[in-house]
Structure formats: structure tokens, C-alpha cells
Scaffold this motif. Structure first.
Motif, PDB file in Angstrom:
ATOM      1  N   PHE A 147       5.676   4.612  -5.972  1.00  0.00           N
ATOM      2  CA  PHE A 147       4.847   4.971  -7.136  1.00  0.00           C
ATOM      3  C   PHE A 147       4.478   6.456  -7.063  1.00  0.00           C
ATOM      4  O   PHE A 147       4.555   7.176  -8.057  1.00  0.00           O
ATOM      5  CB  PHE A 147       3.560   4.128  -7.155  1.00  0.00           C
ATOM      6  CG  PHE A 147       3.678   2.830  -7.915  1.00  0.00           C
ATOM      7  CD1 PHE A 147       3.512   2.795  -9.292  1.00  0.00           C
ATOM      8  CD2 PHE A 147       3.948   1.638  -7.270  1.00  0.00           C
ATOM      9  CE1 PHE A 147       3.615   1.607 -10.010  1.00  0.00           C
ATOM     10  CE2 PHE A 147       4.060   0.444  -7.968  1.00  0.00           C
ATOM     11  CZ  PHE A 147       3.889   0.424  -9.340  1.00  0.00           C
ATOM     12  N   ASP A 148       4.064   6.911  -5.874  1.00  0.00           N
ATOM     13  CA  ASP A 148       3.624   8.306  -5.732  1.00  0.00           C
ATOM     14  C   ASP A 148       4.775   9.281  -5.976  1.00  0.00           C
ATOM     15  O   ASP A 148       4.602  10.320  -6.625  1.00  0.00           O
ATOM     16  CB  ASP A 148       3.004   8.531  -4.339  1.00  0.00           C
ATOM     17  CG  ASP A 148       1.727   7.728  -4.131  1.00  0.00           C
ATOM     18  OD1 ASP A 148       1.086   7.359  -5.135  1.00  0.00           O
ATOM     19  OD2 ASP A 148       1.370   7.450  -2.976  1.00  0.00           O
ATOM     20  N   LYS A 149       5.971   8.946  -5.457  1.00  0.00           N
ATOM     21  CA  LYS A 149       7.110   9.861  -5.598  1.00  0.00           C
ATOM     22  C   LYS A 149       7.619   9.902  -7.036  1.00  0.00           C
ATOM     23  O   LYS A 149       7.958  10.966  -7.551  1.00  0.00           O
ATOM     24  CB  LYS A 149       8.236   9.446  -4.641  1.00  0.00           C
ATOM     25  CG  LYS A 149       7.904   9.771  -3.187  1.00  0.00           C
ATOM     26  CD  LYS A 149       8.997   9.332  -2.256  1.00  0.00           C
ATOM     27  CE  LYS A 149       8.729   9.797  -0.825  1.00  0.00           C
ATOM     28  NZ  LYS A 149       9.665   9.187   0.133  1.00  0.00           N
TER      29      LYS A 149
ATOM     30  N   SER B  89       0.848  -1.198   0.000  1.00  0.00           N
ATOM     31  CA  SER B  89       0.000   0.000   0.000  1.00  0.00           C
ATOM     32  C   SER B  89       0.876   1.236   0.000  1.00  0.00           C
ATOM     33  O   SER B  89       2.088   1.161  -0.182  1.00  0.00           O
ATOM     34  CB  SER B  89      -0.906  -0.020   1.232  1.00  0.00           C
ATOM     35  OG  SER B  89      -0.117   0.184   2.383  1.00  0.00           O
ATOM     36  N   GLY B  90       0.234   2.401   0.222  1.00  0.00           N
ATOM     37  CA  GLY B  90       0.987   3.650   0.241  1.00  0.00           C
ATOM     38  C   GLY B  90       1.930   3.719   1.430  1.00  0.00           C
ATOM     39  O   GLY B  90       2.975   4.363   1.368  1.00  0.00           O
ATOM     40  N   GLY B  91       1.561   3.078   2.519  1.00  0.00           N
ATOM     41  CA  GLY B  91       2.372   3.156   3.733  1.00  0.00           C
ATOM     42  C   GLY B  91       3.128   1.885   4.062  1.00  0.00           C
ATOM     43  O   GLY B  91       4.018   1.897   4.914  1.00  0.00           O
TER      44      GLY B  91
ATOM     45  N   THR C 281      -7.894  -0.625  -2.383  1.00  0.00           N
ATOM     46  CA  THR C 281      -7.581   0.629  -1.686  1.00  0.00           C
ATOM     47  C   THR C 281      -8.433   0.698  -0.409  1.00  0.00           C
ATOM     48  O   THR C 281      -9.351  -0.099  -0.208  1.00  0.00           O
ATOM     49  CB  THR C 281      -7.838   1.853  -2.590  1.00  0.00           C
ATOM     50  OG1 THR C 281      -9.092   1.678  -3.228  1.00  0.00           O
ATOM     51  CG2 THR C 281      -6.756   1.997  -3.649  1.00  0.00           C
ATOM     52  N   ASP C 282      -8.105   1.680   0.450  1.00  0.00           N
ATOM     53  CA  ASP C 282      -8.688   1.692   1.792  1.00  0.00           C
ATOM     54  C   ASP C 282     -10.222   1.740   1.779  1.00  0.00           C
ATOM     55  O   ASP C 282     -10.832   2.497   1.031  1.00  0.00           O
ATOM     56  CB  ASP C 282      -8.118   2.875   2.590  1.00  0.00           C
ATOM     57  CG  ASP C 282      -6.673   2.619   2.979  1.00  0.00           C
ATOM     58  OD1 ASP C 282      -6.211   1.479   2.814  1.00  0.00           O
ATOM     59  OD2 ASP C 282      -6.019   3.566   3.448  1.00  0.00           O
ATOM     60  N   ASN C 283     -10.801   0.921   2.646  1.00  0.00           N
ATOM     61  CA  ASN C 283     -12.266   0.818   2.776  1.00  0.00           C
ATOM     62  C   ASN C 283     -12.548   0.216   4.136  1.00  0.00           C
ATOM     63  O   ASN C 283     -11.635  -0.308   4.794  1.00  0.00           O
ATOM     64  CB  ASN C 283     -12.811  -0.085   1.653  1.00  0.00           C
ATOM     65  CG  ASN C 283     -12.314  -1.506   1.784  1.00  0.00           C
ATOM     66  OD1 ASN C 283     -12.914  -2.320   2.466  1.00  0.00           O
ATOM     67  ND2 ASN C 283     -11.175  -1.830   1.182  1.00  0.00           N
TER      68      ASN C 283
ATOM     69  N   GLY D 152      -0.079   8.362  -7.408  1.00  0.00           N
ATOM     70  CA  GLY D 152       0.776   8.044  -8.540  1.00  0.00           C
ATOM     71  C   GLY D 152       0.592   6.659  -9.131  1.00  0.00           C
ATOM     72  O   GLY D 152       0.875   6.454 -10.316  1.00  0.00           O
ATOM     73  N   GLY D 153       0.144   5.692  -8.320  1.00  0.00           N
ATOM     74  CA  GLY D 153       0.048   4.312  -8.796  1.00  0.00           C
ATOM     75  C   GLY D 153      -0.777   4.163 -10.069  1.00  0.00           C
ATOM     76  O   GLY D 153      -0.271   3.671 -11.094  1.00  0.00           O
ATOM     77  N   PRO D 154      -2.042   4.609 -10.051  1.00  0.00           N
ATOM     78  CA  PRO D 154      -2.854   4.455 -11.261  1.00  0.00           C
ATOM     79  C   PRO D 154      -2.286   5.252 -12.438  1.00  0.00           C
ATOM     80  O   PRO D 154      -2.343   4.797 -13.581  1.00  0.00           O
ATOM     81  CB  PRO D 154      -4.228   5.012 -10.838  1.00  0.00           C
ATOM     82  CG  PRO D 154      -4.231   4.951  -9.342  1.00  0.00           C
ATOM     83  CD  PRO D 154      -2.820   5.096  -8.907  1.00  0.00           C
TER      84      PRO D 154
ATOM     85  N   ALA E  76      -4.037  -3.368  -6.658  1.00  0.00           N
ATOM     86  CA  ALA E  76      -4.910  -3.036  -7.799  1.00  0.00           C
ATOM     87  C   ALA E  76      -4.105  -2.971  -9.098  1.00  0.00           C
ATOM     88  O   ALA E  76      -4.681  -2.877 -10.178  1.00  0.00           O
ATOM     89  CB  ALA E  76      -5.593  -1.688  -7.552  1.00  0.00           C
ATOM     90  N   ASN E  77      -2.774  -3.021  -8.973  1.00  0.00           N
ATOM     91  CA  ASN E  77      -1.926  -2.876 -10.166  1.00  0.00           C
ATOM     92  C   ASN E  77      -2.048  -4.102 -11.085  1.00  0.00           C
ATOM     93  O   ASN E  77      -1.778  -5.236 -10.677  1.00  0.00           O
ATOM     94  CB  ASN E  77      -0.462  -2.692  -9.726  1.00  0.00           C
ATOM     95  CG  ASN E  77       0.452  -2.454 -10.889  1.00  0.00           C
ATOM     96  OD1 ASN E  77       0.902  -3.376 -11.546  1.00  0.00           O
ATOM     97  ND2 ASN E  77       0.727  -1.184 -11.171  1.00  0.00           N
ATOM     98  N   GLN E  78      -2.417  -3.838 -12.328  1.00  0.00           N
ATOM     99  CA  GLN E  78      -2.698  -4.915 -13.277  1.00  0.00           C
ATOM    100  C   GLN E  78      -1.457  -5.732 -13.607  1.00  0.00           C
ATOM    101  O   GLN E  78      -1.511  -6.949 -13.719  1.00  0.00           O
ATOM    102  CB  GLN E  78      -3.304  -4.293 -14.550  1.00  0.00           C
ATOM    103  CG  GLN E  78      -4.304  -5.157 -15.269  1.00  0.00           C
ATOM    104  CD  GLN E  78      -5.362  -5.779 -14.352  1.00  0.00           C
ATOM    105  OE1 GLN E  78      -5.949  -5.099 -13.502  1.00  0.00           O
ATOM    106  NE2 GLN E  78      -5.593  -7.086 -14.482  1.00  0.00           N
TER     107      GLN E  78
HETATM  108  O1  KG4 Z   1      -4.095   0.831   0.673  1.00  0.00           O
HETATM  109  P1  KG4 Z   1      -4.133   2.248   0.238  1.00  0.00           P
HETATM  110  O2  KG4 Z   1      -5.432   2.797  -0.278  1.00  0.00           O
HETATM  111  O3  KG4 Z   1      -3.686   3.210   1.385  1.00  0.00           O
HETATM  112  C1  KG4 Z   1      -2.732   2.896   2.335  1.00  0.00           C
HETATM  113  O4  KG4 Z   1      -3.052   2.129   3.273  1.00  0.00           O
HETATM  114  O5  KG4 Z   1      -1.595   3.389   2.134  1.00  0.00           O
HETATM  115  O6  KG4 Z   1      -2.985   2.401  -0.879  1.00  0.00           O
HETATM  116  C2  KG4 Z   1      -2.768   3.609  -1.562  1.00  0.00           C
HETATM  117  C3  KG4 Z   1      -1.559   3.419  -2.482  1.00  0.00           C
HETATM  118  C4  KG4 Z   1      -1.093   4.714  -3.144  1.00  0.00           C
HETATM  119  O7  KG4 Z   1       0.306   4.845  -2.934  1.00  0.00           O
HETATM  120  C5  KG4 Z   1      -1.402   4.501  -4.624  1.00  0.00           C
HETATM  121  O8  KG4 Z   1      -0.500   5.157  -5.495  1.00  0.00           O
HETATM  122  C6  KG4 Z   1      -1.315   2.990  -4.741  1.00  0.00           C
HETATM  123  O9  KG4 Z   1      -1.877   2.497  -3.540  1.00  0.00           O
HETATM  124  N1  KG4 Z   1      -2.070   2.468  -5.886  1.00  0.00           N
HETATM  125  C7  KG4 Z   1      -1.486   1.828  -6.930  1.00  0.00           C
HETATM  126  C8  KG4 Z   1      -2.528   1.539  -7.857  1.00  0.00           C
HETATM  127  N2  KG4 Z   1      -3.711   1.997  -7.324  1.00  0.00           N
HETATM  128  C9  KG4 Z   1      -3.400   2.558  -6.115  1.00  0.00           C
HETATM  129  N3  KG4 Z   1      -0.198   1.513  -7.166  1.00  0.00           N
HETATM  130  C10 KG4 Z   1       0.097   0.884  -8.325  1.00  0.00           C
HETATM  131  N4  KG4 Z   1      -0.834   0.594  -9.263  1.00  0.00           N
HETATM  132  C11 KG4 Z   1      -2.140   0.876  -9.073  1.00  0.00           C
HETATM  133  N5  KG4 Z   1      -3.037   0.569 -10.010  1.00  0.00           N
END
Ligand code: KG4
Ligand code: ZN
Length: 367
Positions: A176-178, A146-148, A336-338, A189-191, A308-310
Motif C-alpha cells: 500500500f505504501d509503495k 501490517s506495514g512489516g 495500528t501500533d499501540n 499509503g494505506g489510508p 483498519a481497511n474498510q
Molecule cells: O501495524 P502498523 O501500525 O505498523 C506495523 O507494525 O507495520 O501498520 C502500518 C501499516 C502501514 O503500511 C499503513 O499504510 C497500513 O498499515 N494501513 C492501512 C490502513 N491504515 C493503515 N492499509 C490499508 N488501509 C488502511 N485503512
């Protein structure tokens, strides 16, 4: 009166999503149903900073938590008096954000005399795979990206997880974000990187795959990869241009969108995105395989935003096929977070794991 259904309200405020879900569980069949799942994203508030700003996140949670709770109960057609328990994610996460969810949960427990259940956010990300599978998945290896966080777990039971290893610096999503910010792509940045990568050449740039070939360590390191991208992009940095005041202005490669940054040719963006994405995903897939080999387990669960990355999903599916392990990916809406993945609290409730009302947050990773 005996009720075969238990109804849980789950709250999630670990980072920058304010979320609530109403979940029912049949005490005889164990079948779990999501009656409502509401997520208020804060992406718009954090976009111009290129990442989550903790103070903005916690203030936004305060504004949104009550409307989000109301909406979840309304969509589920459930009154507070119908609830059997309240669950809340208490770790890991941003302290100010976690506190908002915990205070809301405790207040509901006190005013409606309900048991309080604590949820570990990373375990919940993996439980999303159990929800989709509809059958037992434990014991298994769990990869949370995830992001963290970028961590591998030995998941023994739904209430017993052992940390095998994780990132020693940045998380995969953070990388990915950076890198997206360096390329001038939007947050998150991921998507954006995944989309740009579709037009790119994955072999164009040989970015490092840190720790991938060190079979002694279940660990990730992504900060050097980000630096490698930065150094590569320096090539396209134009010469300094004199400003009206006579001083020299050098366009910057910056992780802070909104400031002046270099516009790269679109094919460069696509090739860097594709080569970078491949490097990250190779590391994730390689270490997940190492964790399977070390533990002798034959099921791999993968959750978190980066799940979620394909490209990751395809590479893992190919490995599962060739190496003969069972792969369970979190369904896209639960990556992603829910708060729906807070259904893991049903397992804790069943095991009698309820918390006292002086429960505190644990912002760091619980080992
Ligand atoms: O799990 P999440 O919603 O939040 C945290 O718990 O951090 O993850 C968010 C992270 C972000 O860094 C975002 O860029 C990444 O997930 N993300 C992806 C994709 N969709 C979201 N990274 C790569 N490819 C994706 N399709
Ligand atoms: Zn998360």
C-alpha cells in the motif's frame, strides 16, 4: 496484602510509534481494563522519505520514550510503585527501535524490582481482537496484516502461536505504501489509497492476485503487484522535456516522494487505487479462508494496521456470513501500533512466563 487487581505498564517501540499503556487485570474475573494508552506517532518524520527510516525512528524513540511513559502513568493516575509488572515488545521489529523500549523496560524493572514480560508484537496485534471480544477466542486462526508483516497463525492459546505462513516478499501494508508513493499519494499509503479507491472502479485494471489460486501454499506475494502498477502507470509518463542546460529530463515514476514525479489524472488515481486495493484484499481473504480450511478452526481474528481497511473488513464480514465462520476484527484504535494490545502480557504473567534481565531483542520473526 492480597490485591485483586494487577497493574501492568506495557511499552511498544517496534517500528515508528513510541507507545505506552497502563493496563489493569482483575485476577478473579480476568477482566482487562486499559487505564491509559499513549501513542506518539512519527509519521511526520518519515513522510518525505515515503517509508520508515530506521535510524530516524530509533533516535525519535530515544527522545520520546520518557515523556510517553510519564504521560501514560499520569493519565492512568498510577505511580511506578503501584505497578506489578513491566511488559515490552521484543520482536519482531527494527533493531534500534526495539532496543529503546527494552532498555526503558529493564531500567524500570531493576529500579522498582518488577518482573519483566516479553511481548511478541504480532501476537499482540491479534490479542487486540481478544480484548474487544471480552470472551475467549482461542483456538483460532489469526491474520496479521501490517506495514512489516502479512502472516497467518494457528493461535492455540494466548501464549502459544504457530506460524502457518506469510509473505515471501513485501508485506501488504508495505505494498500500500509503495503504490501510494507511485501515485503521488502521501505516507502512510494505506489510508490514502483507501480514500482514493472510494471514487474508483475496482474492475478497471486486472492486477494479478499472486499465489491466490495455489491451494497448496499459505503464503502471500505482493511485490509483483506493485511492479504491475508501475508498468501500468508508465503509460502516463510524458515525453522527456529539454531542461535549461539542454539535457533531457524525464519525469519519473518514483517511490521517493519529494523528487519530481508524474501527476496522474484523478480518475486514474482512483481506478488504480480501487483495482489495487481489491487485488490485495482478495489475496488476504482467500488465504485466510485457506488457513481456516486447513486447520479446521472456525474463528478468524484479524489485526495490524491494514486491518483498519474498510474494504477488507467488509469482504471478510461477507465471507464470514456466507461460509459460517466467526470473525473478530481488531477495533479501529487498536489496529495500528499501540501499547494497549500489550495486555497479552497479562496472560504470560498468569502463566509464569517472566524473563531474565539479560533478555535480548529478536528483530526477526519468531517461528
Ligand atoms: O501495524 P502498523 O501500525 O505498523 C506495523 O507494525 O507495520 O501498520 C502500518 C501499516 C502501514 O503500511 C499503513 O499504510 C497500513 O498499515 N494501513 C492501512 C490502513 N491504515 C493503515 N492499509 C490499508 N488501509 C488502511 N485503512
Ligand atoms: Zn504493528
Amino acid at each position: 496484602m492480597f490485591r485483586s487487581e494487577s497493574i501492568l505498564l506495557a511499552i511498544e517501540t517496534t517500528c515508528d510509534e513510541t507507545a505506552a499503556a497502563v493496563i489493569s487485570s482483575n485476577s478473579i474475573s480476568g477482566h482487562i481494563k486499559i487505564l491509559a494508552s499513549v501513542v506518539a506517532s512519527q509519521d511526520d518524520l518519515h513522510r518525505r522519505f515515503g517509508g520508515v527510516v530506521p535510524e530516524i525512528a530509533s533516535r525519535a524513540h530515544v527522545e520520546r520514550i520518557l515523556p510517553v511513559l510519564d504521560e501514560a502513568l499520569h493519565q492512568a493516575g498510577i505511580a511506578l510503585d503501584d505497578l506489578d509488572a513491566v511488559a515490552v515488545a521484543t520482536s519482531p521489529g527494527l533493531a534500534g527501535s526495539l532496543l529503546v523500549g527494552l532498555v526503558a523496560a529493564k531500567t524500570l524493572c531493576v529500579t522498582h524490582n518488577l518482573p519483566l514480560v516479553a511481548v511478541d508484537h504480532l501476537h499482540a496485534h491479534l490479542y487486540a481482537c481478544r480484548m474487544a471480544a471480552g470472551e475467549e477466542i482461542f483456538p483460532c486462526v489469526g491474520l496479521v496484516v501490517s506495514g512489516g508483516h502479512s502472516h497467518l497463525f494457528r493461535c492455540k492459546t494466548p501464549t502459544d502461536f504457530e506460524l502457518l505462513g506469510g509473505t515471501i516478499d513485501d508485506a501488504a501494508g508495505e505494498a500500500f505504501d509503495k503504490v501510494a508513493a507511485l501515485l503521488g499519494l502521501p505516507y502512510p499509503g494505506g489510508p490514502a489509497i483507501a480514500k482514493a479507491a472510494e471514487q474508483g472502479d475496482r474492475t478497471k485494471y486486472a492486477f494479478p492476485r499472486p499465489l491466490l489460486h495455489d491451494a497448496t501454499r499459505i503464503a502471500f506475494s505482493f511485490s509483483g503487484l506493485k511492479t504491475a502498477v508501475r508498468y501500468l502507470l508508465e503509460k502516463w509518463r510524458p515525453e522527456p522535456v529539454p531542461s535549461e542546460s539542454g539535457s533531457q529530463q524525464t519525469p519519473r515514476l518514483d517511490e521517493h516522494p519529494g523528487e519530481q514525479h508524474v501527476q496522474f489524472p484523478s480518475q486514474v488515481i482512483a481506478d488504480v487505487a480501487a483495482s489495487f486495493e481489491s487485488a490485495v484484499i482478495d489475496c488476504l481473504v482467500g488465504k485466510a479462508e485457506l488457513a481456516l480450511a486447513r486447520t479446521g478452526l472456525t474463528t478468524l481474528c484479524v489485526g495490524g494496521g491494514v486491518a483498519a481497511n474498510q474494504w477488507l473488513r467488509e469482504q471478510l464480514a461477507a465471507k464470514a456470513e456466507s461460509h459460517g465462520f466467526r470473525l473478530l476484527l481488531a477495533p479501529m484504535p487498536l489496529c495500528t501500533d499501540n501499547a494497549a494490545m500489550g495486555a497479552i502480557a497479562m496472560e504470560r504473567l498468569k502463566a509464569g512466563l517472566v524473563e531474565p534481565l539479560d533478555l535480548d531483542i529478536r528483530p526477526g520473526l519468531v517461528r
